[in-house]
Scaffold this motif. Sequence first.
Motif, short mmCIF file in Angstrom:
data_model
loop_
_atom_site.label_atom_id
_atom_site.label_comp_id
_atom_site.label_asym_id
_atom_site.label_seq_id
_atom_site.Cartn_x
_atom_site.Cartn_y
_atom_site.Cartn_z
N GLN A 145 0.84 -1.21 0.00
CA GLN A 145 0.00 0.00 0.00
C GLN A 145 0.86 1.25 0.00
O GLN A 145 0.57 2.23 -0.70
N TYR A 146 1.93 1.21 0.78
CA TYR A 146 2.82 2.36 0.88
C TYR A 146 3.47 2.65 -0.48
O TYR A 146 3.59 3.81 -0.88
N LEU A 147 3.87 1.60 -1.19
CA LEU A 147 4.47 1.79 -2.51
C LEU A 147 3.47 2.41 -3.49
O LEU A 147 3.82 3.31 -4.26
N TYR A 148 2.22 1.94 -3.45
CA TYR A 148 1.20 2.51 -4.34
C TYR A 148 0.91 3.97 -3.97
O TYR A 148 0.65 4.82 -4.84
N PHE A 149 0.95 4.25 -2.68
CA PHE A 149 0.74 5.62 -2.22
C PHE A 149 1.83 6.55 -2.76
O PHE A 149 1.53 7.67 -3.20
N ILE A 150 3.07 6.12 -2.72
CA ILE A 150 4.15 6.94 -3.26
C ILE A 150 3.92 7.19 -4.75
O ILE A 150 4.12 8.31 -5.24
N ASP A 151 3.48 6.16 -5.48
CA ASP A 151 3.15 6.35 -6.90
C ASP A 151 2.10 7.45 -7.07
O ASP A 151 2.19 8.29 -7.97
N ILE A 152 1.09 7.44 -6.20
CA ILE A 152 0.02 8.44 -6.27
C ILE A 152 0.56 9.83 -6.02
O ILE A 152 0.25 10.79 -6.76
N LEU A 153 1.38 9.99 -4.98
CA LEU A 153 1.96 11.30 -4.67
C LEU A 153 2.80 11.82 -5.84
O LEU A 153 2.74 13.01 -6.18
N VAL A 154 3.59 10.94 -6.43
CA VAL A 154 4.44 11.35 -7.56
C VAL A 154 3.59 11.79 -8.74
O VAL A 154 3.88 12.81 -9.38
N MET A 155 2.51 11.07 -9.03
CA MET A 155 1.65 11.44 -10.15
C MET A 155 0.97 12.79 -9.91
O MET A 155 0.84 13.61 -10.82
N ILE A 156 0.54 13.04 -8.67
CA ILE A 156 -0.07 14.33 -8.35
C ILE A 156 0.95 15.45 -8.54
O ILE A 156 0.66 16.49 -9.14
N PHE A 157 2.16 15.23 -8.05
CA PHE A 157 3.20 16.25 -8.16
C PHE A 157 3.56 16.49 -9.63
O PHE A 157 3.71 17.64 -10.05
N ARG A 158 3.67 15.44 -10.42
CA ARG A 158 4.01 15.61 -11.84
C ARG A 158 2.89 16.33 -12.59
O ARG A 158 3.16 17.13 -13.49
N TYR A 159 1.64 16.06 -12.20
CA TYR A 159 0.53 16.77 -12.84
C TYR A 159 0.62 18.27 -12.59
O TYR A 159 0.49 19.08 -13.53
N TYR A 160 0.85 18.65 -11.35
CA TYR A 160 0.91 20.08 -11.05
C TYR A 160 2.15 20.74 -11.64
O TYR A 160 2.11 21.91 -12.01
N GLU A 161 3.24 19.99 -11.75
CA GLU A 161 4.41 20.52 -12.44
C GLU A 161 4.07 20.77 -13.90
O GLU A 161 4.46 21.80 -14.47
N ALA A 162 3.34 19.85 -14.52
CA ALA A 162 2.95 20.01 -15.92
C ALA A 162 2.00 21.19 -16.10
O ALA A 162 2.09 21.94 -17.07
N VAL A 163 1.08 21.36 -15.14
CA VAL A 163 0.15 22.49 -15.20
C VAL A 163 0.91 23.81 -15.14
O VAL A 163 0.60 24.76 -15.88
N GLN A 164 1.92 23.88 -14.31
CA GLN A 164 2.71 25.10 -14.20
C GLN A 164 3.42 25.42 -15.51
O GLN A 164 3.47 26.56 -15.94
N LEU A 165 3.96 24.40 -16.15
CA LEU A 165 4.67 24.61 -17.41
C LEU A 165 3.73 25.07 -18.51
O LEU A 165 4.09 25.87 -19.37
N ASP A 166 2.49 24.56 -18.49
CA ASP A 166 1.52 24.89 -19.54
C ASP A 166 0.80 26.19 -19.30
O ASP A 166 0.18 26.75 -20.21
N ASP A 167 0.83 26.69 -18.06
CA ASP A 167 0.07 27.89 -17.71
C ASP A 167 0.91 29.13 -17.95
O ASP A 167 1.79 29.48 -17.16
N SER A 168 0.63 29.83 -19.03
CA SER A 168 1.42 31.01 -19.38
C SER A 168 1.20 32.15 -18.40
O SER A 168 2.01 33.07 -18.31
N SER A 169 0.11 32.08 -17.61
CA SER A 169 -0.17 33.14 -16.64
C SER A 169 0.57 32.92 -15.32
O SER A 169 0.55 33.76 -14.44
N ASN A 170 1.18 31.74 -15.20
CA ASN A 170 1.91 31.43 -13.97
C ASN A 170 3.18 32.27 -13.91
O ASN A 170 4.11 32.07 -14.67
N SER A 171 3.25 33.21 -13.01
CA SER A 171 4.32 34.19 -12.99
C SER A 171 5.47 33.76 -12.10
O SER A 171 5.39 32.80 -11.34
N LYS A 172 6.57 34.52 -12.20
CA LYS A 172 7.70 34.27 -11.32
C LYS A 172 7.33 34.53 -9.87
O LYS A 172 7.91 33.97 -8.96
N THR A 173 6.33 35.38 -9.67
CA THR A 173 5.84 35.64 -8.32
C THR A 173 5.34 34.35 -7.69
O THR A 173 5.68 33.99 -6.57
N ASP A 174 4.50 33.60 -8.43
CA ASP A 174 3.97 32.33 -7.93
C ASP A 174 5.09 31.33 -7.71
O ASP A 174 5.11 30.59 -6.72
#
Length: 283
Positions: A145-174
């Motif tokens: 379960q712990y291993l699957y949980f780490i997979d989940i955390l990594v996927m969530i983090f990668r998604y938000y990293e991808a959103v930041q890269l795609d969001d042109s409104s995301n400023s250096k301030t953020d």
Amino acid sequence: MFYDDIRLDDELNFVKKVGTLTEHEMHVHDALEISIVLKNNVKYHLCDRDYHGKPGDVYVFRPFEPHWNLAEESDKPVEWTMVLFAPSIARSIPEGHKLLTPFYAADMFSPLIPAHTSYAQAIQNASKLAIAEGEQQLPGWRAKQYLYFIDILVMIFRYYEAVQLDDSSNSKTDQGIIHVIQYMLSHFSEDIDINEMIVMSNLRKTLFFQKFKGTTSLSPNEFINRLRLQSAVYLLDHTAKSITDIAFECGFHSLSYFNKQFKQYRGISPRDQRNQLNIRREL
């Protein structure tokens, strides 16, 4: 709105839930939460807006974020997997505190990871495998379960990293605020100089405090204090360390100050926190 005093018996909990069309009061809790929709449609209500989820969607909720959910149709109860975990779990994962960033910087992102994305699909699969492990309880199931949980955390983090890269409104301030949050998550037990955090953010002092409060709903000092207290709760419940040792390990330099802050946070003293857990274990 009410505070849901969720007492996690373990740092990590996978639970299958069923909900109906029943309006209820919003609640908050200090556990981090991932909600994975399995069957039928659901409405998640947050303070600022509603989200209408469908099977396969994934939602992330930060600590103390008011929310509730209910089925959108009375004859179709919603089914979902709820993952609740203590922030302290990050200590045992390489770069674990960095993986918690999406939960604490939620104001910069939507809590929704859409079902059609590869990230949501990977999270859905990992959660199903984790639930199956809990149901079968074969030797080593908690580790799986712990291993699957780490997979989940990594996927969530990668998604938000991808959103930041795609969001042109995301400023250096953020980006500056995110960098500060990541630093605080991994160094909260140390002495943190807020002036150094302002420099790290590349923001003017007034803007830094505005942006930080807007992102976390807390001031920088309140945020650090909350992280320390959350860690203290875990150490009181899951270790035999003395209260004095826990206070200093979590970054408090005075036992009396720790006791005062803890009582304001939990409504009871650190000693009562530990005693209550022992009583529950004996029942």
